[in-house]
Scaffold this motif. Sequence first.
Motif, short mmCIF file in Angstrom:
data_model
loop_
_atom_site.label_atom_id
_atom_site.label_comp_id
_atom_site.label_asym_id
_atom_site.label_seq_id
_atom_site.Cartn_x
_atom_site.Cartn_y
_atom_site.Cartn_z
N VAL A 50 -8.27 10.12 6.02
CA VAL A 50 -8.25 10.71 4.68
C VAL A 50 -9.34 11.77 4.55
O VAL A 50 -9.13 12.85 3.99
CB VAL A 50 -8.40 9.61 3.61
CG1 VAL A 50 -8.60 10.24 2.23
CG2 VAL A 50 -7.18 8.71 3.59
N THR A 81 0.83 -1.21 0.00
CA THR A 81 0.00 0.00 0.00
C THR A 81 0.86 1.26 0.00
O THR A 81 0.57 2.23 -0.70
CB THR A 81 -0.93 0.00 1.22
OG1 THR A 81 -1.73 -1.18 1.20
CG2 THR A 81 -1.84 1.21 1.22
N VAL A 98 0.00 3.22 -3.59
CA VAL A 98 -0.99 4.30 -3.52
C VAL A 98 -0.44 5.63 -4.04
O VAL A 98 -1.09 6.29 -4.86
CB VAL A 98 -1.55 4.43 -2.09
CG1 VAL A 98 -2.39 5.70 -1.95
CG2 VAL A 98 -2.38 3.21 -1.73
N PRO A 99 0.77 6.09 -3.60
CA PRO A 99 1.27 7.36 -4.16
C PRO A 99 1.40 7.34 -5.68
O PRO A 99 1.08 8.32 -6.35
CB PRO A 99 2.63 7.53 -3.47
CG PRO A 99 2.52 6.75 -2.21
CD PRO A 99 1.67 5.57 -2.54
N LEU A 158 -1.92 7.70 -7.33
CA LEU A 158 -2.51 9.03 -7.19
C LEU A 158 -1.84 10.04 -8.12
O LEU A 158 -2.53 10.88 -8.71
CB LEU A 158 -2.38 9.51 -5.73
CG LEU A 158 -3.20 8.77 -4.68
CD1 LEU A 158 -2.95 9.38 -3.30
CD2 LEU A 158 -4.68 8.78 -5.00
N THR A 214 -8.42 8.58 -3.48
CA THR A 214 -7.50 8.16 -2.41
C THR A 214 -8.09 7.03 -1.60
O THR A 214 -7.41 6.02 -1.34
CB THR A 214 -7.17 9.35 -1.50
OG1 THR A 214 -6.59 10.41 -2.28
CG2 THR A 214 -6.18 8.94 -0.42
N ASN A 249 -8.20 5.36 -12.59
CA ASN A 249 -8.02 6.63 -11.89
C ASN A 249 -7.84 7.79 -12.86
O ASN A 249 -8.31 8.91 -12.59
CB ASN A 249 -6.83 6.55 -10.94
CG ASN A 249 -7.11 5.70 -9.72
OD1 ASN A 249 -8.23 5.22 -9.52
ND2 ASN A 249 -6.11 5.49 -8.90
N SER A 308 -9.55 5.57 6.49
CA SER A 308 -10.53 6.32 5.70
C SER A 308 -10.96 7.59 6.42
O SER A 308 -11.10 8.66 5.79
CB SER A 308 -11.75 5.44 5.40
OG SER A 308 -11.39 4.30 4.65
N LEU A 312 -10.31 13.79 -5.52
CA LEU A 312 -9.07 13.30 -4.92
C LEU A 312 -9.36 12.50 -3.66
O LEU A 312 -8.71 11.47 -3.40
CB LEU A 312 -8.14 14.47 -4.62
CG LEU A 312 -6.70 14.13 -4.24
CD1 LEU A 312 -6.03 13.34 -5.35
CD2 LEU A 312 -5.91 15.40 -3.96
N THR A 313 -10.34 12.94 -2.89
CA THR A 313 -10.74 12.17 -1.71
C THR A 313 -11.28 10.81 -2.11
O THR A 313 -10.92 9.77 -1.52
CB THR A 313 -11.81 12.94 -0.91
OG1 THR A 313 -11.32 14.24 -0.58
CG2 THR A 313 -12.18 12.20 0.35
N THR A 326 -8.41 3.81 -3.73
CA THR A 326 -7.10 3.20 -4.00
C THR A 326 -6.52 2.56 -2.75
O THR A 326 -5.92 1.48 -2.81
CB THR A 326 -6.13 4.27 -4.54
OG1 THR A 326 -6.72 4.91 -5.68
CG2 THR A 326 -4.81 3.65 -4.94
N LEU A 327 -6.69 3.20 -1.60
CA LEU A 327 -6.25 2.60 -0.34
C LEU A 327 -6.94 1.28 -0.07
O LEU A 327 -6.29 0.28 0.28
CB LEU A 327 -6.50 3.58 0.81
CG LEU A 327 -5.48 4.68 1.03
CD1 LEU A 327 -6.01 5.70 2.03
CD2 LEU A 327 -4.15 4.11 1.52
#
Length: 334
Positions: free
Chosen positions: A316, A110, A114-115, A118, A252, A206, A313, A248-249, A255-256
Motif C-alpha cells: 500500500v 477484507t 475495504v473498498p 474507502l 487504507t 473514516n 502494508s 488515503l494511505t 482499514t486493512l
Amino acid sequence: MGASPVVETTPEDSSGTSRPSRADARRRGVSPTRPKPYTPWLFLLPYLTLFSAFVVLPAGLGLWISLHEWDYTLPEQPFVGGENYGDLFDSGSGTFDVFWSSMRATGIFTLFSVPLLLVLPLLVALLMNRRFPGRNFFRAVYFAPYVLGVAVVGLLWRYLLDSNVGLVNFTLGIFGLPSDIPWTTAVPAAWVALVGVTVWWTLGFNAVIYLAALQDISPELYEAADVDGAGRWQKFRNVTLPGLRPILTFITINTLIASANMFGQSYIITQGAPGRETRTAIYQIAETGLRNYQMGDAAAMSYVLTIFLLVISVFVFWLFREKDAVPRREGARR
C-alpha cells in the motif's frame, strides 16, 4: 565622521521585561541555557514505558510461546522450535485446514469491506464538506455508531438479522421481498450481513478523517481550476485526490488492518456459522489458544497473519508513494 557603535538590544518576554541576550551571557561568563541531551527522553519515558509493557514485551513473549508446545494448564512447555510454523504449511497436520480456512474467511471479508470503507466515507465526506442547513447534525448522525462497542453492535444486529423474528426480514416482507433470508446461518447472506454491519458501524470514523483532510486543501487550488475551466470530475481528479494522498494511505492501511483483525462481529452475530465459513483468522486464533489450550499454535498463527499484514502494508505504501511531478528523461536536452 566615525561609524556609530552598534547597540545590541535585548529581547523582551511576554511580560515586557527584557531578557539578557546570548552575547551578554557570554560577556558575563555565563553559558546560555541549553537542554540536556536526555531531556527529550524524559518526555518520551511515559509513552516508551507503556509501549514496552503492552506492545514490545507481549510481542516478544508471543514469539517465545510460538516456539514451544505451550499449554498453560500443564507445568511444562517443551521447546519445539519451528514445528508450530511448519504445521501451518503441512497439509497433513491438524492445524493446516482450520488455519487456512480462517485466512480464506478473513480474505473474503477484507476484499468486500475495504473498498466500501474507502469509497463510501469519501462520498459522505464530500457531501458533509458542503454548506447546507443541518450539516452538523448529519455529521453527528454518521459518526454516532462508531462510539458503540462491538458487543453492543453485535447483539443489536444479531436480533435485527434473526431469520425468524428479526426486524430486517419483517421489513422486507412488508415490501413484498423475501422475508426468510438466513442472514446469520448461510452464505452468502452471512457475508452480506457482516460486511454491511461493519460498514454501518465504522463508516463515520473514516468519513471524519476524510472531512478533516478535505478542509485542509487550499481553496485557491479550486479557484485556479475554475479559472482554467475545469469541471467537477477534473477538479476531483487533479486537486482533491492528490490532496488526499497521505490521508488515503493512512485510511487504507488502518482499514486493512482492522478488517483483517475482525473478530467480534463474527463471534457474536454469526458465531462462525455456517460451519467455519465466517470464522476469521482472529476467531480461529482465539479458539485455538484459549479454548483448545494450544497457545504455541495460536501464537504461530498470529505471527503468520502479522507477516501477511506487513507485506500488504508495504504494498500500500508503494502504491500511494509520491511520484515525480515531471518524469525524468535520460539524455536531457542541453
